[in-house]
Design a protein around this motif. Structure first.
Motif, PDB file in Angstrom:
ATOM      1  N   LEU A 120     100.194  32.021  25.972  1.00 11.35           N
ATOM      2  CA  LEU A 120     100.785  33.210  26.580  1.00 11.35           C
ATOM      3  C   LEU A 120      99.733  33.961  27.383  1.00 11.35           C
ATOM      4  O   LEU A 120      98.547  33.954  27.047  1.00 11.35           O
ATOM      5  CB  LEU A 120     101.342  34.138  25.497  1.00 11.35           C
ATOM      6  N   SER A 121     100.181  34.632  28.444  1.00  9.72           N
ATOM      7  CA  SER A 121      99.276  35.477  29.211  1.00  9.72           C
ATOM      8  C   SER A 121      98.976  36.751  28.427  1.00  9.72           C
ATOM      9  O   SER A 121      99.585  37.020  27.384  1.00  9.72           O
ATOM     10  CB  SER A 121      99.905  35.832  30.567  1.00  9.72           C
ATOM     11  N   ASP A 123      99.769  39.692  29.028  1.00  7.36           N
ATOM     12  CA  ASP A 123     100.938  40.572  28.952  1.00  7.36           C
ATOM     13  C   ASP A 123     102.127  39.868  28.296  1.00  7.36           C
ATOM     14  O   ASP A 123     103.272  40.249  28.499  1.00  7.36           O
ATOM     15  CB  ASP A 123     101.324  41.093  30.335  1.00  7.36           C
ATOM     16  N   ARG A 124     101.827  38.818  27.500  1.00  9.40           N
ATOM     17  CA  ARG A 124     102.824  38.085  26.721  1.00  9.40           C
ATOM     18  C   ARG A 124     103.951  37.529  27.589  1.00  9.40           C
ATOM     19  O   ARG A 124     105.137  37.759  27.335  1.00  9.40           O
ATOM     20  CB  ARG A 124     103.400  38.957  25.592  1.00  9.40           C
ATOM     21  N   CYS A 125     103.560  36.791  28.598  1.00 10.89           N
ATOM     22  CA  CYS A 125     104.511  36.097  29.465  1.00 10.89           C
ATOM     23  C   CYS A 125     104.203  34.610  29.491  1.00 10.89           C
ATOM     24  O   CYS A 125     103.038  34.198  29.417  1.00 10.89           O
ATOM     25  CB  CYS A 125     104.463  36.651  30.887  1.00 10.89           C
ATOM     26  N   PHE A 126     105.253  33.800  29.563  1.00 11.71           N
ATOM     27  CA  PHE A 126     105.104  32.363  29.775  1.00 11.71           C
ATOM     28  C   PHE A 126     104.999  32.093  31.267  1.00 11.71           C
ATOM     29  O   PHE A 126     105.616  32.794  32.068  1.00 11.71           O
ATOM     30  CB  PHE A 126     106.309  31.594  29.235  1.00 11.71           C
ATOM     31  N   THR A 127     104.263  31.063  31.623  1.00  7.10           N
ATOM     32  CA  THR A 127     104.276  30.564  32.993  1.00  7.10           C
ATOM     33  C   THR A 127     105.221  29.372  33.031  1.00  7.10           C
ATOM     34  O   THR A 127     104.996  28.367  32.354  1.00  7.10           O
ATOM     35  CB  THR A 127     102.870  30.140  33.451  1.00  7.10           C
ATOM     36  N   ARG A 173     107.166  33.847  35.872  1.00  5.11           N
ATOM     37  CA  ARG A 173     106.685  34.424  34.625  1.00  5.11           C
ATOM     38  C   ARG A 173     107.895  34.881  33.806  1.00  5.11           C
ATOM     39  O   ARG A 173     108.718  35.653  34.297  1.00  5.11           O
ATOM     40  CB  ARG A 173     105.734  35.581  34.912  1.00  5.11           C
ATOM     41  N   VAL A 174     107.963  34.384  32.588  1.00  6.14           N
ATOM     42  CA  VAL A 174     109.093  34.677  31.698  1.00  6.14           C
ATOM     43  C   VAL A 174     108.552  35.417  30.477  1.00  6.14           C
ATOM     44  O   VAL A 174     107.702  34.882  29.756  1.00  6.14           O
ATOM     45  CB  VAL A 174     109.809  33.387  31.261  1.00  6.14           C
ATOM     46  N   PRO A 175     109.020  36.640  30.219  1.00  5.49           N
ATOM     47  CA  PRO A 175     108.521  37.389  29.058  1.00  5.49           C
ATOM     48  C   PRO A 175     108.834  36.669  27.747  1.00  5.49           C
ATOM     49  O   PRO A 175     109.889  36.061  27.599  1.00  5.49           O
ATOM     50  CB  PRO A 175     109.265  38.725  29.152  1.00  5.49           C
ATOM     51  N   ALA A 176     107.912  36.747  26.808  1.00  4.02           N
ATOM     52  CA  ALA A 176     108.165  36.219  25.464  1.00  4.02           C
ATOM     53  C   ALA A 176     109.285  37.029  24.819  1.00  4.02           C
ATOM     54  O   ALA A 176     109.444  38.225  25.101  1.00  4.02           O
ATOM     55  CB  ALA A 176     106.902  36.300  24.622  1.00  4.02           C
ATOM     56  N   THR A 178     111.548  39.406  22.696  1.00  2.81           N
ATOM     57  CA  THR A 178     111.355  40.594  21.878  1.00  2.81           C
ATOM     58  C   THR A 178     112.280  40.496  20.656  1.00  2.81           C
ATOM     59  O   THR A 178     113.061  39.552  20.530  1.00  2.81           O
ATOM     60  CB  THR A 178     111.697  41.855  22.672  1.00  2.81           C
TER      61      THR A 178
END
Length: 204
Positions: A120-121, A123-127, A173-176, A178
Motif C-alpha cells: 500500500l502507498s 496514503d493507503r491506496c492500491f496501485t 489509485r484505489v483506496p484500501a 474502510t
C-alpha cells in the motif's frame, strides 16, 4: 509446513483456498450460479484474513511471511483463475474468450507481483484495481443475465473482463477498504450469494 495453518489468519486464508477449489469444481461442472456464490465467500475470507492478521499479537515473522505468500496464491485463484474459467463457461470457448481469460490471468499475476513489491502507498491506496473486485462484478453479471438479451450479454462478458484486466495493471489509485466499505462488501456478498444459490436450487 502444516503448523503454519495453526495461525488464525493463515487458517482463514487456507479456508478461502478450499472454497475457491469448490467454486472451481462447480464452475467446470457448469453450475455457474452456485460456483459464483461460493467464490464470493472465498473473496470474503481473503478480506477477513488481513483483518485477523493485523489483530494477532506477537505473530511470528515466519507465520507472517507464510501468510503473505498464501494470500497471494489465494488472490490469484479466486480473483483471476476462477473468473477466467467462468468466462469460458458463460461465453463458450472462443478465440475472444480464451484471449480475454488469458489476459486476465497475466494481468492478475502482474498485479499481485507488483503489490508484493510495493504494498500500500503511504496514503493507503492500491496501485491498480485489486483482484477482489472481479468476483463481485461477475456475480452482478450472472444475476443480470436473465434480463439482458443476446447477443449483448455475450459481448458484455468479455468486454467487462478485458476492462478489468486493463484496470488491474493500470496506474489508477484505489483506496484500501474502510470499515464501512467492509460492511458493504459483506452485505453485498451475503445477499448476492443467497440470490444466486436460490436461483440455482429452485429456478434451474
Amino acid at each position: 509446513m502444516l503448523r503454519y495453518l495453526l495461525d488464525p489468519a493463515n487458517a482463514i486464508t487456507a479456508s478461502g483456498m478450499i472454497l475457491s477449489g469448490v467454486a472451481l469444481s462447480l464452475v467446470t461442472d457448469g453450475r455457474i450460479e452456485l460456483a459464483v456464490a461460493v467464490a464470493l465467500w472465498a473473496m470474503l475470507a481473503d478480506h477477513l484474513d488481513g483483518i485477523v492478521a493485523r489483530r494477532i499479537r506477537n505473530r511470528s515473522e515466519a507465520a507472517a511471511k507464510m501468510g503473505k505468500s498464501l494470500d497471494g496464491f489465494s488472490d490469484l485463484i479466486y480473483g483471476a483463475v476462477f473468473p477466467s474459467i467462468a468466462l469460458l463457461q458463460l461465453h463458450g470457448v472462443t478465440l475472444l474468450s480464451a484471449a480475454v481469460g488469458t489476459t486476465l490471468l497475466v494481468a492478475g499475476a502482474l498485479r499481485l507481483s507488483y503489490f508484493g513489491i510495493t504494498g500500500l502507498s503511504t496514503d493507503r491506496c492500491f496501485t491498480g484495481l485489486p483482484l477482489s473486485y472481479d468476483v463481485p462484478i461477475l456475480a452482478l453479471l450472472v444475476l443480470a443475465e436473465p434480463f439482458v438479451q443476446q447477443p449483448l450479454f455475450s459481448w458484455l462478458l468479455p468486454g467487462t473482463f478485458a476492462t478489468l484486466a486493463a484496470l488491474h495493471v493500470s496506474s489508477i489509485r484505489v483506496p484500501a477498504p474502510t470499515r464501512s466499505m467492509y460492511i458493504a462488501i459483506v452485505l453485498f456478498s451475503v445477499a448476492a450469494s443467497a440470490a444466486l444459490s436460490i436461483r440455482a436450487l429452485f429456478f434451474a
